[in-house]
Design a protein around this motif. Structure first.
Motif, PDB file in Angstrom:
ATOM      1  N   TYR A  99      86.459 -31.776 -10.059  1.00  0.00           N
ATOM      2  CA  TYR A  99      85.816 -32.863 -10.804  1.00  0.00           C
ATOM      3  C   TYR A  99      86.599 -33.147 -12.090  1.00  0.00           C
ATOM      4  O   TYR A  99      86.835 -34.300 -12.440  1.00  0.00           O
ATOM      5  N   PHE A 100      86.990 -32.086 -12.771  1.00  0.00           N
ATOM      6  CA  PHE A 100      87.737 -32.236 -14.027  1.00  0.00           C
ATOM      7  C   PHE A 100      89.039 -32.992 -13.790  1.00  0.00           C
ATOM      8  O   PHE A 100      89.358 -33.945 -14.498  1.00  0.00           O
ATOM      9  N   LYS A 106      81.166 -35.646 -16.070  1.00  0.00           N
ATOM     10  CA  LYS A 106      79.706 -35.513 -16.072  1.00  0.00           C
ATOM     11  C   LYS A 106      79.202 -34.675 -14.906  1.00  0.00           C
ATOM     12  O   LYS A 106      78.099 -34.141 -14.968  1.00  0.00           O
ATOM     13  N   GLU A 107      79.990 -34.559 -13.843  1.00  0.00           N
ATOM     14  CA  GLU A 107      79.562 -33.816 -12.656  1.00  0.00           C
ATOM     15  C   GLU A 107      79.907 -32.328 -12.720  1.00  0.00           C
ATOM     16  O   GLU A 107      79.556 -31.578 -11.819  1.00  0.00           O
ATOM     17  N   MET A 108      80.557 -31.914 -13.784  1.00  0.00           N
ATOM     18  CA  MET A 108      81.052 -30.542 -13.867  1.00  0.00           C
ATOM     19  C   MET A 108      79.993 -29.519 -14.252  1.00  0.00           C
ATOM     20  O   MET A 108      80.108 -28.349 -13.902  1.00  0.00           O
ATOM     21  N   SER A 109      78.977 -29.925 -14.970  1.00  0.00           N
ATOM     22  CA  SER A 109      78.041 -28.979 -15.565  1.00  0.00           C
ATOM     23  C   SER A 109      77.321 -28.118 -14.518  1.00  0.00           C
ATOM     24  O   SER A 109      77.270 -26.896 -14.651  1.00  0.00           O
ATOM     25  N   ASP A 110      76.764 -28.738 -13.486  1.00  0.00           N
ATOM     26  CA  ASP A 110      75.992 -27.964 -12.499  1.00  0.00           C
ATOM     27  C   ASP A 110      76.829 -26.889 -11.808  1.00  0.00           C
ATOM     28  O   ASP A 110      76.407 -25.729 -11.755  1.00  0.00           O
ATOM     29  N   LYS A 164      96.732 -27.825 -21.488  1.00  0.00           N
ATOM     30  CA  LYS A 164      97.983 -28.510 -21.825  1.00  0.00           C
ATOM     31  C   LYS A 164      98.064 -29.854 -21.118  1.00  0.00           C
ATOM     32  O   LYS A 164      98.539 -30.832 -21.665  1.00  0.00           O
ATOM     33  N   VAL A 165      97.595 -29.895 -19.854  1.00  0.00           N
ATOM     34  CA  VAL A 165      97.676 -31.111 -19.067  1.00  0.00           C
ATOM     35  C   VAL A 165      96.621 -32.124 -19.500  1.00  0.00           C
ATOM     36  O   VAL A 165      96.885 -33.317 -19.556  1.00  0.00           O
ATOM     37  N   THR A 166      95.432 -31.646 -19.852  1.00  0.00           N
ATOM     38  CA  THR A 166      94.309 -32.555 -20.008  1.00  0.00           C
ATOM     39  C   THR A 166      93.952 -32.903 -21.440  1.00  0.00           C
ATOM     40  O   THR A 166      93.213 -33.841 -21.669  1.00  0.00           O
ATOM     41  N   LEU A 167      94.455 -32.163 -22.417  1.00  0.00           N
ATOM     42  CA  LEU A 167      94.062 -32.429 -23.781  1.00  0.00           C
ATOM     43  C   LEU A 167      95.149 -33.153 -24.576  1.00  0.00           C
ATOM     44  O   LEU A 167      95.153 -33.142 -25.791  1.00  0.00           O
ATOM     45  N   LYS A 168      96.040 -33.798 -23.875  1.00  0.00           N
ATOM     46  CA  LYS A 168      97.109 -34.549 -24.541  1.00  0.00           C
ATOM     47  C   LYS A 168      96.566 -35.798 -25.187  1.00  0.00           C
ATOM     48  O   LYS A 168      95.661 -36.420 -24.768  1.00  0.00           O
TER      49      LYS A 168
END
Length: 168
Positions: A99-100, A106-110, A164-168
């Motif tokens: 999902y990430f 929004k679908e990651m929490s469950d 590193k990949v996602t917080l750019k």
């Protein structure tokens, strides 16, 4: 184990009885360990054709799909694995990770809450939950899971590479 030696043994077993789902699954594992990915995927699919309720075969196909960035296929396999056996924390974690990587934050929490409930000492679950909150702009909510991940001292190379990949 010695996967090279295991392959002919599984092949012999399947020559005797080609309808053994477990033998196909384990042959797929051996092929995967040997880097024979098309063969691995073929054997996992065959194991599921023979026994659609093999949760681990769905999980392994989810991993194979995610490795080729086919996240929607990965999500379907992880969900099916969880439907069959919801007690495997990695299935929940990798569902959330897919999902990430699909930007479906929004679908990651469950699935992450399920992974945490099953394996509360695994920092990567808390780390990914914190990252999902950051992506949703929920900065205050991100603090507690990121702190928990840090306290567990298990922010792994995997988690660091995700950031590193996602917080750019």
């Amino acid at each position: 184990g010695n996967y090279q030696k295991a392959v002919p043994h599984f092949q012999k077993a399947l020559a005797i009885d080609p309808n053994k789902a477990e033998a196909h699954f384990y042959l797929g594992l051996a092929y995967g360990a040997l880097g024979k990915h098309p063969e691995k995927i073929r054997e996992y699919h065959e194991s599921l054709r023979l026994n659609p309720n093999m949760a681990m075969a769905h999980f392994k196909l989810g991993l194979a799909s995610a490795a080729t960035e086919q996240h929607q296929d990965a999500i379907l396999h992880y969900k099916e694995s969880i439907r069959i056996n919801n007690s495997y924390p990695d299935a929940h974690y990798f569902l959330a990770l897919s999902y990430f990587l699909s930007k479906r934050y929004k679908e990651m929490s469950d699935p992450l809450q399920a992974a945490i409930a099953l394996d509360p000492e695994n920092g990567k679950h808390f780390y990914l939950l914190g990252l999902s909150y950051l992506k949703l702009g929920r900065y205050q909510a991100a603090i507690a899971p990121l702190r928990k991940a840090s306290n567990l001292n298990s922010v792994t190379n995997e988690a660091q590479s995700i950031s590193k990949v996602t917080l750019k």
